[in-house]
Design a protein around this motif. Structure first.
Motif, PDB file in Angstrom:
ATOM      1  N   LEU A  64       0.813  -1.203   0.000  1.00  0.00           N
ATOM      2  CA  LEU A  64       0.000   0.000   0.000  1.00  0.00           C
ATOM      3  C   LEU A  64       0.854   1.263   0.000  1.00  0.00           C
ATOM      4  CD1 LEU A  64      -2.929   1.054   0.190  1.00  0.00           C
ATOM      5  CD2 LEU A  64      -2.674   0.970   2.684  1.00  0.00           C
ATOM      6  N   LYS A  65       1.994   1.211   0.635  1.00  0.00           N
ATOM      7  CA  LYS A  65       2.825   2.411   0.778  1.00  0.00           C
ATOM      8  C   LYS A  65       3.379   2.907  -0.555  1.00  0.00           C
ATOM      9  CE  LYS A  65       6.965  -0.315   1.908  1.00  0.00           C
ATOM     10  NZ  LYS A  65       7.985  -0.584   2.948  1.00  0.00           N
ATOM     11  N   ILE A 121       1.503   2.796  -3.592  1.00  0.00           N
ATOM     12  CA  ILE A 121       0.476   2.902  -4.632  1.00  0.00           C
ATOM     13  C   ILE A 121       0.579   4.203  -5.423  1.00  0.00           C
ATOM     14  CG2 ILE A 121      -1.160   1.350  -3.516  1.00  0.00           C
ATOM     15  CD1 ILE A 121      -2.809   3.854  -2.785  1.00  0.00           C
ATOM     16  N   ASP A 176      -7.879  -4.171  -7.098  1.00  0.00           N
ATOM     17  CA  ASP A 176      -7.016  -3.832  -5.960  1.00  0.00           C
ATOM     18  C   ASP A 176      -7.041  -4.976  -4.960  1.00  0.00           C
ATOM     19  OD1 ASP A 176      -5.616  -2.438  -3.885  1.00  0.00           O
ATOM     20  OD2 ASP A 176      -7.548  -1.931  -2.983  1.00  0.00           O
ATOM     21  N   ASN A 202      -5.104  -5.038  -2.090  1.00  0.00           N
ATOM     22  CA  ASN A 202      -4.298  -4.622  -0.961  1.00  0.00           C
ATOM     23  C   ASN A 202      -4.997  -4.674   0.387  1.00  0.00           C
ATOM     24  OD1 ASN A 202      -1.854  -3.648   0.137  1.00  0.00           O
ATOM     25  ND2 ASN A 202      -1.564  -2.380  -1.679  1.00  0.00           N
ATOM     26  N   TYR A 218      -4.067  -3.039   4.539  1.00  0.00           N
ATOM     27  CA  TYR A 218      -3.261  -2.057   5.286  1.00  0.00           C
ATOM     28  C   TYR A 218      -2.547  -2.746   6.437  1.00  0.00           C
ATOM     29  CZ  TYR A 218      -2.446   2.042   8.358  1.00  0.00           C
ATOM     30  OH  TYR A 218      -1.903   2.996   9.180  1.00  0.00           O
ATOM     31  N   ASP A 276       3.550  -0.582   5.970  1.00  0.00           N
ATOM     32  CA  ASP A 276       3.200   0.596   5.181  1.00  0.00           C
ATOM     33  C   ASP A 276       3.436   1.916   5.902  1.00  0.00           C
ATOM     34  OD1 ASP A 276       2.167  -1.054   3.051  1.00  0.00           O
ATOM     35  OD2 ASP A 276       0.403  -1.408   4.307  1.00  0.00           O
ATOM     36  N   THR A 333      -8.579   1.313   1.812  1.00  0.00           N
ATOM     37  CA  THR A 333      -7.417   1.122   0.939  1.00  0.00           C
ATOM     38  C   THR A 333      -7.784   1.260  -0.533  1.00  0.00           C
ATOM     39  OG1 THR A 333      -7.771  -1.278   0.963  1.00  0.00           O
ATOM     40  CG2 THR A 333      -6.247  -0.382   2.593  1.00  0.00           C
ATOM     41  N   LEU A 386      -6.601   3.997  -3.705  1.00  0.00           N
ATOM     42  CA  LEU A 386      -6.179   3.686  -5.070  1.00  0.00           C
ATOM     43  C   LEU A 386      -7.093   4.363  -6.081  1.00  0.00           C
ATOM     44  CD1 LEU A 386      -4.226   2.163  -6.914  1.00  0.00           C
ATOM     45  CD2 LEU A 386      -5.794   0.198  -6.816  1.00  0.00           C
ATOM     46  N   LYS A 435     -12.310  -3.925  -5.586  1.00  0.00           N
ATOM     47  CA  LYS A 435     -11.559  -4.599  -4.519  1.00  0.00           C
ATOM     48  C   LYS A 435     -11.793  -6.102  -4.606  1.00  0.00           C
ATOM     49  CE  LYS A 435      -9.132  -4.194  -0.679  1.00  0.00           C
ATOM     50  NZ  LYS A 435      -7.875  -3.438  -0.655  1.00  0.00           N
ATOM     51  N   ASN A 484      -8.263  -9.873  -1.518  1.00  0.00           N
ATOM     52  CA  ASN A 484      -7.501  -9.446  -0.352  1.00  0.00           C
ATOM     53  C   ASN A 484      -7.785 -10.257   0.898  1.00  0.00           C
ATOM     54  OD1 ASN A 484     -10.164  -8.108  -0.094  1.00  0.00           O
ATOM     55  ND2 ASN A 484      -9.238  -7.171   1.722  1.00  0.00           N
ATOM     56  N   GLN A 515     -11.687  -6.133   5.588  1.00  0.00           N
ATOM     57  CA  GLN A 515     -10.318  -5.813   5.959  1.00  0.00           C
ATOM     58  C   GLN A 515      -9.862  -6.721   7.112  1.00  0.00           C
ATOM     59  OE1 GLN A 515     -10.585  -1.675   6.939  1.00  0.00           O
ATOM     60  NE2 GLN A 515     -11.768  -1.999   8.798  1.00  0.00           N
TER      61      GLN A 515
END
Length: 215
Positions: free
Chosen positions: A70-71, A73, A88, A90, A92, A97, A110, A114, A125, A128, A187
């Motif tokens: 994520l860091k 993107i 996506d 991803n 967190y 990140d 997240t 994006l 999404k 994940n 998540q």
């Protein structure tokens, strides 16, 4: 022939590439270290796959998969993904990140981050909440009793349906949810994150999810 462009070739990216090739798609796969580092994976995938840079993968993609930490993107190509469906994958992880205030206070998700970076793309999404190894071992033919389900979130109903068909080809039922902002329901530490659930079970798990602040 539809081309799946992968930006990221780690655990999830490489598994999605395997599923895509097995389902008859062309694959263009990339990472941050350069195409030459993907030679072994491309050799395994066969003639339907080639390695490229992230910009090249984005440009070639009919459907793109963003599967990077994520860091980073903000490094995802924007112009090359304009108007395209972008999946996506991803999650967190602050220890990886760094702290992201908007995610810490739950004012966004997240996938919305994006989407903000890719304003004209259609972000969906997916992938994940399943362990990467299970992507190529849990898939079953359509209609199989107790088939595993995966959740999809997006703002564009047509894009969500397209990714749902892709999941079906990969061996999974899809539980489609709108809008994209509801992605928090799958998540980390939510009931649907991780376990193998069929469509009914995943639908129930999504309904039971609570914001971190309410836990």
């Amino acid at each position: 022939m539809t081309t799946i462009g992968l930006i990221g070739a780690g655990h999830i990216g490489s598994q999605v590439a395997r599923l895509a090739v097995a389902s008859g798609y062309d694959v263009v796969i990339s990472n941050s270290r350069g195409p030459e580092t993907l030679a072994d994976l491309v050799a395994e995938l066969g003639p339907q796959a080639r390695a490229a840079t992230p910009v090249e993968a984005a440009k070639a993609a009919d459907i793109a998969v963003v599967t990077v930490p994520l860091k980073v993107i903000d490094t995802i190509p924007v112009d090359e993904l304009a108007g395209k469906i972008v999946i996506d994958t991803n999650n967190y992880y602050p220890q990886r990140d760094g702290q992201i205030a908007e995610l810490d206070d739950e004012s966004t998700t997240t996938a919305e981050l994006l989407q903000r970076h890719l304003p004209t793309s259609k972000v969906v999404k997916a992938f994940n909440h399943i362990y990467s190894a299970e992507l190529t071992t849990h898939g079953l033919p359509a209609g199989t009793p107790d088939r595993r389900a995966l959740a999809l979130f997006g703002d564009d109903a047509e894009a969500v349906a397209t990714v749902g068909k892709l999941l079906d080809q990969f061996g999974f039922d899809a539980v489609e949810v709108t809008p994209l902002s509801e992605g928090w329901r799958i998540q980390r530490d939510t009931p649907g994150y991780g376990p193998r659930l069929n469509r009914e079970g995943l639908t129930e798990a999504l309904a039971q999810a609570r914001r971190y602040r309410d836990m």
